[in-house]
Scaffold this active site. Structure first.
Site, PDB file in Angstrom:
ATOM      1  N   HIS A  17       0.737  -1.112   0.021  1.00 23.57           N
ATOM      2  CA  HIS A  17       0.007   0.017  -0.075  1.00 23.57           C
ATOM      3  C   HIS A  17       0.838   1.221  -0.041  1.00 23.57           C
ATOM      4  CE1 HIS A  17      -3.041  -2.831   2.308  1.00 23.57           C
ATOM      5  NE2 HIS A  17      -3.480  -2.442   1.068  1.00 23.57           N
ATOM      6  N   LYS A  41     -16.606  -7.218   5.618  1.00 19.31           N
ATOM      7  CA  LYS A  41     -15.360  -7.881   6.319  1.00 19.31           C
ATOM      8  C   LYS A  41     -15.063  -7.676   7.797  1.00 19.31           C
ATOM      9  CE  LYS A  41     -12.587  -7.070   2.170  1.00 19.31           C
ATOM     10  NZ  LYS A  41     -11.031  -6.665   1.755  1.00 19.31           N
ATOM     11  N   ARG A  90      -2.145  -6.166  -8.226  1.00 24.65           N
ATOM     12  CA  ARG A  90      -1.156  -7.110  -8.103  1.00 24.65           C
ATOM     13  C   ARG A  90      -0.832  -8.218  -9.345  1.00 24.65           C
ATOM     14  NH1 ARG A  90      -3.009  -7.870  -2.222  1.00 24.65           N
ATOM     15  NH2 ARG A  90      -4.942  -7.237  -3.451  1.00 24.65           N
ATOM     16  N   SER A 129      -2.895  -7.544   2.880  1.00 29.80           N
ATOM     17  CA  SER A 129      -3.096  -7.506   4.226  1.00 29.80           C
ATOM     18  C   SER A 129      -3.438  -8.947   5.164  1.00 29.80           C
ATOM     19  CB  SER A 129      -4.270  -6.468   4.641  1.00 29.80           C
ATOM     20  OG  SER A 129      -3.761  -5.410   4.285  1.00 29.80           O
TER      21      SER A 129
HETATM   22  P1  ADP Z   1      -9.783  -3.725  -0.163  1.00 28.94           P
HETATM   23  O1  ADP Z   1      -9.601  -2.177  -0.630  1.00 28.94           O
HETATM   24  O2  ADP Z   1     -10.012  -4.723  -1.342  1.00 28.94           O
HETATM   25  O3  ADP Z   1     -10.106  -4.261   0.993  1.00 28.94           O
HETATM   26  P2  ADP Z   1      -6.916  -3.483   0.544  1.00 28.94           P
HETATM   27  O4  ADP Z   1      -7.183  -2.531   1.739  1.00 28.94           O
HETATM   28  O5  ADP Z   1      -6.045  -4.665   1.032  1.00 28.94           O
HETATM   29  O6  ADP Z   1      -8.249  -3.959  -0.397  1.00 28.94           O
HETATM   30  O7  ADP Z   1      -6.017  -2.677  -0.494  1.00 28.94           O
HETATM   31  C1  ADP Z   1      -6.542  -1.401  -1.287  1.00 28.94           C
HETATM   32  C2  ADP Z   1      -5.929  -1.202  -2.648  1.00 28.94           C
HETATM   33  O8  ADP Z   1      -4.783  -1.754  -2.398  1.00 28.94           O
HETATM   34  C3  ADP Z   1      -6.489  -2.352  -3.370  1.00 28.94           C
HETATM   35  O9  ADP Z   1      -6.762  -1.548  -4.785  1.00 28.94           O
HETATM   36  C4  ADP Z   1      -5.492  -3.234  -3.582  1.00 28.94           C
HETATM   37  O10 ADP Z   1      -5.500  -3.989  -4.852  1.00 28.94           O
HETATM   38  C5  ADP Z   1      -4.284  -2.430  -3.443  1.00 28.94           C
HETATM   39  N1  ADP Z   1      -3.171  -3.320  -2.843  1.00 28.94           N
HETATM   40  C6  ADP Z   1      -3.212  -4.098  -1.763  1.00 28.94           C
HETATM   41  N2  ADP Z   1      -2.133  -4.783  -1.612  1.00 28.94           N
HETATM   42  C7  ADP Z   1      -1.235  -4.313  -2.620  1.00 28.94           C
HETATM   43  C8  ADP Z   1       0.219  -4.631  -2.961  1.00 28.94           C
HETATM   44  N3  ADP Z   1       1.063  -5.392  -2.283  1.00 28.94           N
HETATM   45  N4  ADP Z   1       0.748  -3.691  -4.145  1.00 28.94           N
HETATM   46  C9  ADP Z   1      -0.165  -3.202  -4.802  1.00 28.94           C
HETATM   47  N5  ADP Z   1      -1.514  -2.702  -4.496  1.00 28.94           N
HETATM   48  C10 ADP Z   1      -1.901  -3.507  -3.395  1.00 28.94           C
END
Ligand code: ADP
Length: 168
Positions: A17, A41, A90, A129
Site C-alpha cells: 500500500h 469484512k 497485483r 493484508s
Molecule cells: P480492499 O480495499 O479490497 O479491502 P486493501 O485495503 O487490502 O483491499 O487494498 C486497497 C488497494 O490496495 C486495492 O486496490 C488493492 O488491490 C491494493 N493493494 C493491496 N496490496 C497491494 C500490493 N501489495 N501492491 C499493490 N497494491 C496493493
C-alpha cells in the site's frame, strides 16, 4: 489541482500500500487515503487504529492526508469533490474484481467517478493484508511486509488472539 482518493480497508497498511501511496502522491497534487468501513469484512483493527497507522507511515509525504468514511466511495468522492480513485493491481486475480468495482462506481456515479490503476512493484506483488495477518497469527515474521510501527501493533493483537504462538 489534480486530486485523487486511494480507498481501501488497509487492515493493516502494508509496504505494498505504501508503495502505491508514494507513487500516486507523485502523480497528483493531493492524495486522500481513505479507510472505508467495509461491513462485509471482519477487521483486525478498528477504523481509528487503521487511520492512525496510515497517518504515521505517510507523515513525511506532504500532499497525503488520511481520512475514513462509512458509506459508498462515490458518496465520499462527491463529499470531498474528487472524481478520481486510485487502486493497486497485483495480479490477474485482482483485475477481475477491481474492474467490476471500477465499472460499478462509474455507473452508479453517472460517469463522475473514474478509477485509475497502478501496478504493484514486483517486490510487493505477493503482499496483502490478509497474508500479513495469516503469517502473524502463527507467530511468523512480518518484518518484510510492514513497517516497524505496524508490526508492533499487529503483534500486540496477535499476542491476545493467538498467545500459543507468542510465548516469551
Ligand atoms: P480492499 O480495499 O479490497 O479491502 P486493501 O485495503 O487490502 O483491499 O487494498 C486497497 C488497494 O490496495 C486495492 O486496490 C488493492 O488491490 C491494493 N493493494 C493491496 N496490496 C497491494 C500490493 N501489495 N501492491 C499493490 N497494491 C496493493
Amino acid at each position: 489541482m489534480k486530486h485523487a482518493i486511494y480507498p481501501g480497508s488497509f487492515d493493516p497498511v502494508t509496504y505494498g500500500h505504501i508503495d502505491i501511496i508514494k507513487r500516486a502522491a507523485t502523480m497528483f497534487d493531493d492524495l486522500t487515503v481513505c479507510v472505508l468501513d467495509n461491513k462485509a469484512k471482519t477487521p483486525l483493527f478498528s477504523v481509528d487504529e487503521r487511520v492512525k497507522m496510515l497517518r504515521k507511515v505517510s507523515e513525511n509525504i506532504t500532499n497525503v492526508r488520511v481520512d475514513s468514511y462509512y458509506g459508498l466511495l462515490m458518496d465520499y468522492a462527491r463529499k470531498i469533490d474528487c472524481h478520481i480513485a486510485v487502486r493497486g493491481l497485483r495480479a490477474v486475480t485482482d483485475f477481475e474484481y477491481e474492474l467490476q468495482i471500477a465499472h460499478a462506481n462509474r455507473t452508479i456515479s453517472g460517469g463522475w467517478l473514474d478509477t485509475i490503476f497502478i501496478t504493484s512493484s514486483m517486490e510487493y506483488a505477493y503482499l496483502s493484508s490478509s497474508a500479513v495477518k495469516e503469517i502473524a497469527s502463527f507467530g511468523g515474521d512480518i518484518k518484510l511486509c510492514v513497517p516497524p510501527i505496524v508490526e508492533e501493533e499487529v503483534i500486540k493483537k496477535m499476542k491476545i488472539r493467538h498467545p500459543e504462538f507468542y510465548k516469551e
